[in-house]
Design a protein around this motif. Sequence first.
Motif, PDB file in Angstrom:
ATOM      1  N   MET A   1      14.081 -45.450  19.946  1.00 20.14           N
ATOM      2  CA  MET A   1      14.977 -43.938  20.248  1.00 20.14           C
ATOM      3  C   MET A   1      14.466 -43.000  19.369  1.00 20.14           C
ATOM      4  SD  MET A   1      18.637 -43.626  21.218  1.00 20.14           S
ATOM      5  CE  MET A   1      18.763 -44.939  21.716  1.00 20.14           C
ATOM      6  N   ARG A   2      14.467 -41.798  19.794  1.00 19.42           N
ATOM      7  CA  ARG A   2      14.005 -40.759  19.055  1.00 19.42           C
ATOM      8  C   ARG A   2      14.919 -40.566  18.156  1.00 19.42           C
ATOM      9  NH1 ARG A   2      10.946 -37.647  23.973  1.00 19.42           N
ATOM     10  NH2 ARG A   2      11.166 -39.678  25.218  1.00 19.42           N
ATOM     11  N   HIS A   3      14.331 -39.933  16.944  1.00 11.69           N
ATOM     12  CA  HIS A   3      15.124 -39.514  15.558  1.00 11.69           C
ATOM     13  C   HIS A   3      15.523 -38.066  15.829  1.00 11.69           C
ATOM     14  CE1 HIS A   3      17.151 -39.574  11.710  1.00 11.69           C
ATOM     15  NE2 HIS A   3      16.211 -38.566  11.515  1.00 11.69           N
ATOM     16  N   TYR A   4      16.691 -37.679  15.736  1.00  8.32           N
ATOM     17  CA  TYR A   4      17.238 -36.171  15.506  1.00  8.32           C
ATOM     18  C   TYR A   4      17.827 -36.238  14.159  1.00  8.32           C
ATOM     19  CZ  TYR A   4      16.730 -35.869  20.549  1.00  8.32           C
ATOM     20  OH  TYR A   4      16.272 -35.773  21.894  1.00  8.32           O
ATOM     21  N   GLN A   5      17.526 -35.039  13.489  1.00  8.99           N
ATOM     22  CA  GLN A   5      18.319 -34.587  12.135  1.00  8.99           C
ATOM     23  C   GLN A   5      19.844 -34.975  12.068  1.00  8.99           C
ATOM     24  OE1 GLN A   5      16.967 -30.903  10.677  1.00  8.99           O
ATOM     25  NE2 GLN A   5      18.331 -31.172   8.695  1.00  8.99           N
ATOM     26  N   CYS A   6      20.372 -35.453  11.091  1.00  9.81           N
ATOM     27  CA  CYS A   6      21.827 -35.627  10.973  1.00  9.81           C
ATOM     28  C   CYS A   6      22.227 -33.998  11.060  1.00  9.81           C
ATOM     29  CB  CYS A   6      21.899 -36.138   9.751  1.00  9.81           C
ATOM     30  SG  CYS A   6      23.983 -36.490   9.560  1.00  9.81           S
ATOM     31  N   ASP A   7      23.603 -34.108  11.928  1.00 13.93           N
ATOM     32  CA  ASP A   7      24.225 -33.031  12.225  1.00 13.93           C
ATOM     33  C   ASP A   7      23.447 -31.841  13.128  1.00 13.93           C
ATOM     34  OD1 ASP A   7      26.417 -33.869  11.170  1.00 13.93           O
ATOM     35  OD2 ASP A   7      26.222 -33.084   9.231  1.00 13.93           O
ATOM     36  N   SER A   8      22.311 -32.345  13.579  1.00 14.79           N
ATOM     37  CA  SER A   8      21.553 -31.261  14.556  1.00 14.79           C
ATOM     38  C   SER A   8      22.279 -31.085  16.021  1.00 14.79           C
ATOM     39  CB  SER A   8      20.141 -31.742  14.662  1.00 14.79           C
ATOM     40  OG  SER A   8      20.199 -32.867  15.552  1.00 14.79           O
ATOM     41  N   PRO A   9      21.893 -29.912  16.662  1.00 12.61           N
ATOM     42  CA  PRO A   9      22.405 -29.725  17.989  1.00 12.61           C
ATOM     43  C   PRO A   9      22.091 -30.839  18.806  1.00 12.61           C
ATOM     44  CG  PRO A   9      21.607 -27.643  16.916  1.00 12.61           C
ATOM     45  CD  PRO A   9      21.268 -28.677  15.883  1.00 12.61           C
ATOM     46  N   GLU A  10      20.843 -31.224  18.635  1.00 11.41           N
ATOM     47  CA  GLU A  10      20.325 -32.339  19.647  1.00 11.41           C
ATOM     48  C   GLU A  10      21.099 -33.733  19.352  1.00 11.41           C
ATOM     49  OE1 GLU A  10      17.157 -29.506  18.865  1.00 11.41           O
ATOM     50  OE2 GLU A  10      18.343 -30.655  17.550  1.00 11.41           O
TER      51      GLU A  10
ATOM     52  N   VAL B   1      18.027 -33.064  26.839  1.00  4.27           N
ATOM     53  CA  VAL B   1      18.709 -34.262  25.934  1.00  4.27           C
ATOM     54  C   VAL B   1      18.981 -35.415  26.697  1.00  4.27           C
ATOM     55  CG1 VAL B   1      20.333 -34.849  24.485  1.00  4.27           C
ATOM     56  CG2 VAL B   1      19.230 -32.631  23.849  1.00  4.27           C
ATOM     57  N   VAL B   2      19.576 -34.883  27.860  1.00 11.29           N
ATOM     58  CA  VAL B   2      20.174 -36.039  28.801  1.00 11.29           C
ATOM     59  C   VAL B   2      18.811 -36.817  29.321  1.00 11.29           C
ATOM     60  CG1 VAL B   2      21.000 -36.664  31.101  1.00 11.29           C
ATOM     61  CG2 VAL B   2      22.182 -35.036  29.652  1.00 11.29           C
ATOM     62  N   GLN B   3      17.786 -35.955  29.715  1.00 17.65           N
ATOM     63  CA  GLN B   3      16.650 -36.698  30.090  1.00 17.65           C
ATOM     64  C   GLN B   3      15.871 -37.564  29.083  1.00 17.65           C
ATOM     65  OE1 GLN B   3      13.640 -34.091  32.035  1.00 17.65           O
ATOM     66  NE2 GLN B   3      12.099 -35.442  32.000  1.00 17.65           N
ATOM     67  N   THR B   4      15.880 -37.001  27.979  1.00 13.93           N
ATOM     68  CA  THR B   4      15.089 -37.786  26.935  1.00 13.93           C
ATOM     69  C   THR B   4      15.932 -38.878  26.717  1.00 13.93           C
ATOM     70  OG1 THR B   4      14.155 -35.694  25.678  1.00 13.93           O
ATOM     71  CG2 THR B   4      14.209 -37.532  24.571  1.00 13.93           C
ATOM     72  N   LEU B   5      17.268 -38.982  26.347  1.00 15.58           N
ATOM     73  CA  LEU B   5      18.034 -40.306  26.175  1.00 15.58           C
ATOM     74  C   LEU B   5      17.903 -41.224  27.251  1.00 15.58           C
ATOM     75  CD1 LEU B   5      20.186 -41.649  24.569  1.00 15.58           C
ATOM     76  CD2 LEU B   5      21.857 -40.573  25.963  1.00 15.58           C
ATOM     77  N   CYS B   6      17.651 -40.758  28.617  1.00 16.78           N
ATOM     78  CA  CYS B   6      17.429 -41.690  29.801  1.00 16.78           C
ATOM     79  C   CYS B   6      16.137 -42.308  29.596  1.00 16.78           C
ATOM     80  CB  CYS B   6      17.577 -40.991  31.104  1.00 16.78           C
ATOM     81  SG  CYS B   6      19.078 -40.636  31.472  1.00 16.78           S
ATOM     82  N   GLU B   7      15.276 -41.520  29.087  1.00 18.20           N
ATOM     83  CA  GLU B   7      13.850 -42.277  28.656  1.00 18.20           C
ATOM     84  C   GLU B   7      13.853 -43.071  27.717  1.00 18.20           C
ATOM     85  OE1 GLU B   7      11.479 -38.638  28.158  1.00 18.20           O
ATOM     86  OE2 GLU B   7      11.518 -38.066  30.307  1.00 18.20           O
TER      87      GLU B   7
ATOM     88  N   PHE C   1      12.977 -47.046  28.442  1.00 15.42           N
ATOM     89  CA  PHE C   1      11.935 -47.738  27.616  1.00 15.42           C
ATOM     90  C   PHE C   1      12.515 -48.692  26.568  1.00 15.42           C
ATOM     91  CE2 PHE C   1       8.712 -47.534  24.079  1.00 15.42           C
ATOM     92  CZ  PHE C   1       7.532 -47.787  24.647  1.00 15.42           C
ATOM     93  N   ALA C   2      13.447 -48.598  25.840  1.00 11.91           N
ATOM     94  CA  ALA C   2      13.591 -49.492  24.963  1.00 11.91           C
ATOM     95  C   ALA C   2      14.591 -50.562  25.352  1.00 11.91           C
ATOM     96  CB  ALA C   2      14.218 -48.749  23.500  1.00 11.91           C
ATOM     97  N   ALA C   3      15.158 -50.556  26.450  1.00 13.79           N
ATOM     98  CA  ALA C   3      16.027 -51.611  27.069  1.00 13.79           C
ATOM     99  C   ALA C   3      17.174 -51.777  26.257  1.00 13.79           C
ATOM    100  CB  ALA C   3      15.220 -52.686  27.383  1.00 13.79           C
ATOM    101  N   TYR C   4      17.853 -50.640  26.067  1.00  9.61           N
ATOM    102  CA  TYR C   4      19.160 -50.916  25.055  1.00  9.61           C
ATOM    103  C   TYR C   4      20.291 -50.893  25.887  1.00  9.61           C
ATOM    104  CZ  TYR C   4      16.735 -49.387  20.869  1.00  9.61           C
ATOM    105  OH  TYR C   4      16.254 -49.121  19.700  1.00  9.61           O
ATOM    106  N   LEU C   5      19.935 -50.682  27.272  1.00 12.82           N
ATOM    107  CA  LEU C   5      21.173 -50.652  28.469  1.00 12.82           C
ATOM    108  C   LEU C   5      21.553 -52.152  28.872  1.00 12.82           C
ATOM    109  CD1 LEU C   5      20.233 -47.745  30.571  1.00 12.82           C
ATOM    110  CD2 LEU C   5      21.995 -47.766  28.711  1.00 12.82           C
ATOM    111  N   ASN C   6      22.690 -52.435  29.071  1.00 11.26           N
ATOM    112  CA  ASN C   6      23.090 -53.698  29.778  1.00 11.26           C
ATOM    113  C   ASN C   6      23.467 -53.217  31.039  1.00 11.26           C
ATOM    114  OD1 ASN C   6      24.173 -56.110  30.466  1.00 11.26           O
ATOM    115  ND2 ASN C   6      25.724 -56.145  28.915  1.00 11.26           N
ATOM    116  N   TRP C   7      23.048 -53.320  32.130  1.00  5.10           N
ATOM    117  CA  TRP C   7      23.500 -53.133  33.586  1.00  5.10           C
ATOM    118  C   TRP C   7      24.319 -54.052  34.098  1.00  5.10           C
ATOM    119  CZ3 TRP C   7      23.011 -48.178  35.385  1.00  5.10           C
ATOM    120  CH2 TRP C   7      21.913 -47.194  34.702  1.00  5.10           C
ATOM    121  N   GLY C   8      25.496 -53.639  34.547  1.00  4.93           N
ATOM    122  CA  GLY C   8      26.243 -54.493  35.170  1.00  4.93           C
ATOM    123  C   GLY C   8      26.677 -53.506  36.475  1.00  4.93           C
TER     124      GLY C   8
END
Length: 149
Positions: free
Chosen positions: A1-10, A53-59, A63-70
């Motif tokens: 997962m990409r890293h964003y600076q703490c308290d950043s808008p992203e 940001v939504v698109q980046t999060l989906c990617e 990619f990292a398979a952090y999702l549990n699809w039910g």
Amino acid sequence: MRHYQCDSPEAAARIVAACVLSDGHVGMDEIEALDRHGIEQRLSLRPRQFLAVVQTLCEDLTFAAYLNWGDVCRLDPVIVVQLAADVQDWQMRRDVIWLCKEAIHADRHISEGEAGFLRLLRAAWEWPEHADWARPREVIRLVRPHRVK
């Protein structure tokens, strides 16, 4: 997962994006509600940056398979805690939770995934359930007025 600076808008926008995705899809009602409530201004985002940001999060999630699809999309609770840790500012947290709440109410239905996401987020921030959910005063000025034709 990409890293964003703490308290950043992203970092703040990514939490709202994760909330919107927590029912398995991003609905136009949710995006329109966030736009009406000034998400870009509220979180200091550039125009159309929230959708990026939504698109980046989906990617990242795909990619990292952090999702549990039910039946719905559920983020691993550990990931929700990690996302929550990227926002430390109290006012930004309040804005994020308020925006999440507005988004999930947009379609007049709160899914199990959406409710679960908010529970995890509140727990990560030790935010009481009975906290004041009133619209922050500053947001009132951001909401676009209806024009009379």
